[in-house]
Write a protein that holds these residues in place. Structure first.
Motif: not given
Length: 204
Positions: A96-104
């Motif tokens: 599991l990769y780190p949390t994403l904050n934007s769709w881009r």
């Protein structure tokens, strides 16, 4: 020094030859130089040796969440280990990769990993990359993975098993967490595949 590869491998330069040898000799899929096989606790012990700060975080049924793992100063990588139901044999492992904050950010990382996995495993056998509403604004796209209104998943087959790249939503509102996952599924030990669920993240 340690390095986390795009495929989720942490190993020193001195360990690369051993890793290559293991990949050639094992009949099972590999994860961080370890065959996806054998008792789950033994497999977990080997994974935790990769970084001293990582530990067992949650155990629910046949799934165990490990972490956090750090790469180049970036924390927030986790590993989810699953075994066959009612049998103490590891059959799949997810990074599991780190949390994403934007769709881009999510789309860019997903495409980078897809390119790397395609180089390693060849063309995917299947891929679904869509939103139910193709006109959804970018600032709302991540939330659609929690609502079941988006699916990004690419599947690769290998002679020893399969690999799935996906975007998944974990947790519950308002504490959303969208992560890219790469799941390694061993062919021999995968007689009954069960998708890695959200229960390890629990609801308060």
């Amino acid at each position: 020094s340690e390095k986390l590869t795009p495929f989720g491998g942490i190993f020193s330069i001195m360990e690369q030859f051993d890793l290559m040898t293991a990949c050639q000799s094992s009949d099972h899929m590999m994860f961080w130089g370890t065959a996806i096989d054998g008792p789950k606790q033994e497999f977990i012990r080997k994974v935790l040796k990769k970084q001293s700060n990582a530990k067992v975080l949650t155990e629910v049924g046949d799934k165990t969440l490990l972490g956090p793992f750090k790469q180049e100063g970036v924390n927030g990588y986790f590993v989810l280990v699953a075994s066959k139901p009612d049998v103490d044999v590891v059959n799949q492992v997810s990074l599991l990769y780190p949390t994403l904050n934007s769709w881009r950010e999510c789309e860019t990382k997903y495409n980078e990993l897809k390119e790397e996995l395609t180089k390693k495993y060849g063309e995917p056998v299947g891929s679904v990359e869509q939103f139910q509403n193709p006109n959804v604004p970018d600032n709302q796209k991540l939330s659609k993975f929690f609502l079941g209104e988006a699916e990004y998943s690419t599947l690769y087959y290998d002679e020893k098993g399969s690999v799935e790249l996906a975007v998944k939503g974990y947790g519950y509102s308002p504490l959303y967490s969208v992560r890219i996952t790469v799941t390694y599924i061993d062919g021999i030990n995968n007689e009954s595949y069960e998708d890695v669920g959200d229960e390890c993240w629990g609801e308060e």
